[in-house]
Design a protein around this motif. Structure first.
Motif, PDB file in Angstrom:
ATOM      1  N   ASN A  77      26.552   0.927 -14.408  1.00 39.35           N
ATOM      2  CA  ASN A  77      26.853   0.763 -12.984  1.00 39.35           C
ATOM      3  C   ASN A  77      28.206   1.317 -12.566  1.00 39.35           C
ATOM      4  O   ASN A  77      28.400   1.625 -11.391  1.00 39.35           O
ATOM      5  CB  ASN A  77      26.812  -0.725 -12.603  1.00 39.35           C
ATOM      6  CG  ASN A  77      25.408  -1.264 -12.495  1.00 39.35           C
ATOM      7  OD1 ASN A  77      24.713  -1.001 -11.519  1.00 39.35           O
ATOM      8  ND2 ASN A  77      24.969  -2.004 -13.491  1.00 39.35           N
ATOM      9  N   ARG A  78      29.144   1.457 -13.505  1.00 41.07           N
ATOM     10  CA  ARG A  78      30.494   1.795 -13.097  1.00 41.07           C
ATOM     11  C   ARG A  78      31.093   3.010 -13.805  1.00 41.07           C
ATOM     12  O   ARG A  78      32.230   3.380 -13.481  1.00 41.07           O
ATOM     13  CB  ARG A  78      31.427   0.590 -13.332  1.00 41.07           C
ATOM     14  CG  ARG A  78      31.216  -0.570 -12.372  1.00 41.07           C
ATOM     15  CD  ARG A  78      31.603  -0.150 -10.953  1.00 41.07           C
ATOM     16  NE  ARG A  78      31.717  -1.270 -10.044  1.00 41.07           N
ATOM     17  CZ  ARG A  78      30.723  -1.755  -9.323  1.00 41.07           C
ATOM     18  NH1 ARG A  78      29.510  -1.221  -9.429  1.00 41.07           N
ATOM     19  NH2 ARG A  78      30.904  -2.753  -8.496  1.00 41.07           N
ATOM     20  N   ASP A 101      23.965  -6.881 -14.416  1.00 39.31           N
ATOM     21  CA  ASP A 101      23.582  -5.688 -13.661  1.00 39.31           C
ATOM     22  C   ASP A 101      23.486  -6.027 -12.172  1.00 39.31           C
ATOM     23  O   ASP A 101      23.986  -5.283 -11.323  1.00 39.31           O
ATOM     24  CB  ASP A 101      22.238  -5.162 -14.184  1.00 39.31           C
ATOM     25  CG  ASP A 101      21.791  -3.897 -13.457  1.00 39.31           C
ATOM     26  OD1 ASP A 101      22.484  -2.875 -13.544  1.00 39.31           O
ATOM     27  OD2 ASP A 101      20.740  -3.950 -12.792  1.00 39.31           O
ATOM     28  N   LYS A 113      26.127  -4.697  -9.181  1.00 40.33           N
ATOM     29  CA  LYS A 113      25.566  -3.979  -8.037  1.00 40.33           C
ATOM     30  C   LYS A 113      25.939  -4.652  -6.714  1.00 40.33           C
ATOM     31  O   LYS A 113      25.948  -4.000  -5.663  1.00 40.33           O
ATOM     32  CB  LYS A 113      24.044  -3.891  -8.160  1.00 40.33           C
ATOM     33  CG  LYS A 113      23.573  -2.868  -9.185  1.00 40.33           C
ATOM     34  CD  LYS A 113      22.063  -2.864  -9.291  1.00 40.33           C
ATOM     35  CE  LYS A 113      21.596  -1.800 -10.294  1.00 40.33           C
ATOM     36  NZ  LYS A 113      20.120  -1.827 -10.490  1.00 40.33           N
ATOM     37  N   SER A 114      26.217  -5.946  -6.762  1.00 35.97           N
ATOM     38  CA  SER A 114      26.514  -6.691  -5.540  1.00 35.97           C
ATOM     39  C   SER A 114      27.990  -6.666  -5.158  1.00 35.97           C
ATOM     40  O   SER A 114      28.342  -7.052  -4.048  1.00 35.97           O
ATOM     41  CB  SER A 114      26.063  -8.144  -5.704  1.00 35.97           C
ATOM     42  OG  SER A 114      24.685  -8.217  -5.967  1.00 35.97           O
ATOM     43  N   SER A 136      26.973   2.164  -2.258  1.00 34.08           N
ATOM     44  CA  SER A 136      26.542   2.419  -3.622  1.00 34.08           C
ATOM     45  C   SER A 136      27.666   2.010  -4.559  1.00 34.08           C
ATOM     46  O   SER A 136      28.819   1.858  -4.158  1.00 34.08           O
ATOM     47  CB  SER A 136      26.218   3.910  -3.815  1.00 34.08           C
ATOM     48  OG  SER A 136      27.342   4.706  -3.494  1.00 34.08           O
ATOM     49  N   SER A 137      27.326   1.815  -5.828  1.00 32.12           N
ATOM     50  CA  SER A 137      28.300   1.348  -6.797  1.00 32.12           C
ATOM     51  C   SER A 137      29.430   2.358  -6.970  1.00 32.12           C
ATOM     52  O   SER A 137      29.223   3.568  -6.859  1.00 32.12           O
ATOM     53  CB  SER A 137      27.615   1.101  -8.150  1.00 32.12           C
ATOM     54  OG  SER A 137      26.644   0.107  -8.024  1.00 32.12           O
TER      55      SER A 137
END
Length: 559
Positions: free
Chosen positions: A101-102, A175, A179-180, A293-294
Motif C-alpha cells: 500500500n505504501r 491492508d 487504505k483508510s 489514493s494511497s
C-alpha cells in the motif's frame, strides 16, 4: 426522573413499532431463540459440567487442574504459543500491508496472492508440508542437510506453521487500515521536508496502532483455538485445545475436558472483548469524504530490496508448502521411495469419495443460510431499535471468540438427548457451521450498512414498505459485496473446519478435514496430500462459482 420517563417512552415506542410489524417481531423472536439455543445453551452445558462433581456444584475439577503441574503448564504453553505467534504474524502482516500500500516495490500482484493463499487451505496443510520438508525423513533435514536427529515437533514447529497460516489475518486487517488513512497527512509531512522514514515513524505507524492491536488480538485468539496443527505437530508441547479433546474423548474424563475447555475460553474471551469494545472503539484514521489514493513512498533502494526480499521469502515459503503437498501426492513413500505412483489417488478415491460428497453437501447447505442470517442480523443491529438489540449483537458475535473445542464439547453435551437429539446427524454439523461462521458475515454487513445512507430506506418506509420488503428489495442488493464476502468466508470455513466438528462427525456424516487428519496421524502422508489438494481445488472452484453467480445474477428482488 424525566430521563427515566424518556427511556420508558422510547421502549414503549419500540414495542409498538414491533407490534405494527408482526413479521419483523417474529423474525427477531426466532433469531433470539436460535442464538440462545445454539450459542449460549452449549456454552452453559460446558460450564455446568466443569462445575459439577458427583451431581453437586463443585470446584474440585479446577482444584485438580491447578494442583497438577502438567495441566497448568498446558495452560501457559497455550498462552506462550499465542503471544509468540500473534507477535510474529502481525509483524509479517504489517510488512506485507505496508509494502503493498505504501511502497513502490515490484511484483505486488504476486505478493498479494501469496499473502491470501493460506486462508483457503485446511489449517493443517502447512503442518503436512512442514513434516515432509523438515520432519525426520524430510527432504531438507534428512536428504539435503543430512540431519538425523532434528525434531520439528514442539513449539518451534507450531510457531512456524501457525505464523505462516495466520499472518494473512493481520494482512487483511492492516491492508484495510492503511487504505483508510488519509494520505494528505503523509503528504504534508513530506512537503515539510520529512524523510519517508520520519513520516513512517511519526505518521503512518501511529495511525496504524489500532489496526495492529486488533490484528494481534485476533491472531492470539485464533492461535489459542487452533486444534489441528497442535494435534499433529505439538509433540511433548501440550496445549489446551488438544488436551481438552483427549480428556473428553480419549480418557472419557468429560468434566476435566470441559474444565480445560473453559480455561481455553477465558483468555480467548478476554482478548475478544478487549479487541471489540476497547481497540475497536479507538481510531486515529482521518477520513475527509474526498476520494483519494494511497500515498506511495519512494523508499531507498536498500530498503526497497529488503522489503522485496522479505516478502519474496515469505511468498516463496508459502509456494513451497503448496508445491510439496502436490508432490507428496505422487511419491510412493516420502522419505524412502520417491518413485512416482498414482496409488495414492486410487486409495484416496476409495476411502474419501463419500466423505468428499458429505463435506461439499453440508457446506453447500450451510453457506446460504449463514450468509442470509448474517445479513438479517446486521440489518437488525444497524437499522432497527428493539429491546435486546445489544444482547443480540453480542451473542451473535460471541461464537467467534469461543474456541472450536469448546463449541464441539458444548454441542455434544447439549444435543445428545431429547428434545434436541441431534448427535450423529448431518443437521448438527450444518447448525455448527452456521452459528460458528456467521460473525464475519455480520461484521461485513454492519460495515456495508454503515456506509449506506439510511434515507434510501426511510423513503421506502414513507411510501408504505415494511421492514421485510425494505431488506429484501433495497438493503440486500446494496450490500451484495458484503453478502458475497460472507458466503465465501462461510464456505471456506465449512470446508476447512476441524476443532469443533471433530466431536460431531459420525459414521454417517464424516468430514474431509477429519479424514485428512486421521491419515496424517497414521503417517499415510501420500493420501493426506491427495485429499488436501482435492480440498483446495474444491474451495477455489466453489468461490469462483459464488462470485460468478453473485455478479451475473445481482440480487434485485425476491418478489
Amino acid at each position: 426522573m424525566s430521563k427515566i420517563k424518556k427511556n420508558l417512552l422510547n421502549k414503549v415506542n419500540e414495542i409498538q413499532r414491533l407490534i405494527n410489524e408482526p413479521l419483523l417481531l417474529l423474525i427477531i423472536i426466532l433469531i433470539s431463540f436460535s442464538l440462545i439455543l445454539f450459542i449460549l445453551f452449549p456454552l452453559f452445558k460446558v460450564i455446568q459440567l466443569s462445575l459439577t462433581s458427583e451431581g453437586h456444584l463443585s470446584l474440585d475439577i479446577y482444584n485438580y487442574i491447578f494442583h497438577h503441574q502438567w495441566l497448568t503448564k498446558t495452560f501457559f504453553n497455550s498462552i506462550l504459543l499465542g503471544v509468540i505467534v500473534a507477535s510474529l504474524a502481525t509483524l509479517i502482516g504489517f510488512i506485507f500491508a505496508f509494502a503493498l500500500n505504501r511502497t513502490d516495490i515490484s511484483f505486488k500482484p504476486f505478493f498479494r496472492v501469496f499473502a491470501m493463499l493460506p486462508i483457503i487451505s485446511p489449517p493443517f496443510m502447512l503442518t503436512l508440508s512442514v513434516i515432509l520438508l523438515l520432519g525426520r525423513n524430510g527432504i531438507i533435514t534428512r536428504h539435503l542437510l543430512g540431519l538425523k536427529n532434528f525434531n520439528i515437533y514442539g513449539l518451534k514447529g507450531l510457531v512456524l506453521v501457525q505464523v505462516m497460516g495466520m499472518f494473512p489475518i493481520a494482512y487483511l486487517v492492516l491492508d484495510g487500515i492503511l487504505k483508510s488513512i488519509n494520505p494528505e497527512l503523509e503528504d504534508s509531512a513530506m512537503n515539510l521536508g520529512a524523510s519517508w522514514g520520519s513520516v513512517f515513524s511519526t505518521v503512518t505507524l501511529p495511525l496504524s496502532v489500532p489496526g495492529i492491536a486488533s490484528a494481534w488480538l485476533l491472531i492470539f485468539v485464533t492461535s489459542l483455538a487452533d486444534f489441528a496443527n497442535p494435534m499433529v505437530l505439538s509433540g511433548k508441547f501440550d496445549v489446551l485445545s488438544v488436551q481438552a479433546y483427549l480428556q473428553f474423548t480419549g480418557m472419557f474424563n468429560m468434566p476435566l475436558g470441559s474444565a480445560l475447555a473453559i480455561l481455553l475460553l477465558i483468555p480467548s474471551l478476554i482478548a475478544f472483548l478487549f479487541q471489540k469494545y476497547w481497540v475497536g472503539k479507538k481510531s486515529y484514521i482521518t477520513v475527509t469524504g474526498k476520494p483519494y489514493s494511497s500515498r506511495i513512498f519512494t523508499v531507498k533502494r536498500s530498503v526497497k530490496y529488503f522489503i522485496m526480499s522479505f516478502c519474496g521469502l515469505i511468498s516463496g515459503m508459502v509456494l513451497l508448502f503448496y508445491i510439496i503437498v502436490i508432490m507428496g501426492s505422487f511419491f510412493k513413500l516420502w522419505g524412502l521411495d520417491y518413485s512416482l505412483t498414482l496409488d495414492h489417488f486410487k486409495y484416496s478415491w476409495d476411502i474419501g469419495l463419500k466423505t468428499i460428497k458429505d463435506t461439499v453437501t453440508l457446506s453447500a447447505i450451510a453457506t446460504p443460510f449463514t450468509g442470509i442470517l448474517a445479513m438479517i442480523i446486521a440489518f437488525l443491529v444497524v437499522r432497527k431499535n428493539f429491546i435486546g438489540k445489544k444482547s443480540m449483537e453480542f451473542v451473535s458475535m460471541l461464537s467467534f471468540a469461543v474456541p472450536g473445542t469448546v463449541v464441539g464439547i458444548g454441542y455434544i453435551l447439549a444435543f445428545n438427548k431429547p428434545p434436541f437429539l441431534l448427535t450423529g446427524t448431518g443437521l448438527i454439523l450444518v447448525l455448527c457451521f452456521i452459528f460458528r461462521n456467521m460473525p464475519v458475515g455480520i461484521e461485513s454487513g454492519v460495515a456495508a450498512l454503515s456506509q449506506i445512507d439510511p434515507a434510501i430506506e426511510e423513503a421506502a418506509t414513507n411510501l408504505g414498505a415494511d421492514s421485510t420488503h425494505i431488506f429484501r428489495d433495497i438493503t440486500l442488493p446494496l450490500i451484495q459485496p458484503a453478502f458475497f464476502a460472507g458466503l465465501s468466508y462461510s464456505f471456506i470455513r465449512c470446508m476447512t473446519a476441524v476443532s469443533a466438528i471433530i466431536f460431531l462427525v459420525s459414521a454417517r456424516w464424516n468430514h474431509l478435514t477429519i479424514l485428512i487428519l486421521s491419515e496424517t496421524e497414521i503417517m499415510r502422508l501420500g493420501p493426506a496430500c491427495v485429499l488436501c489438494t482435492v480440498l483446495i481445488i474444491v474451495v477455489l472452484v466453489a468461490i469462483s462459482l459464488i462470485r460468478k453467480i453473485t455478479e451475473k445474477r445481482p440480487i434485485t428482488t425476491f418478489g
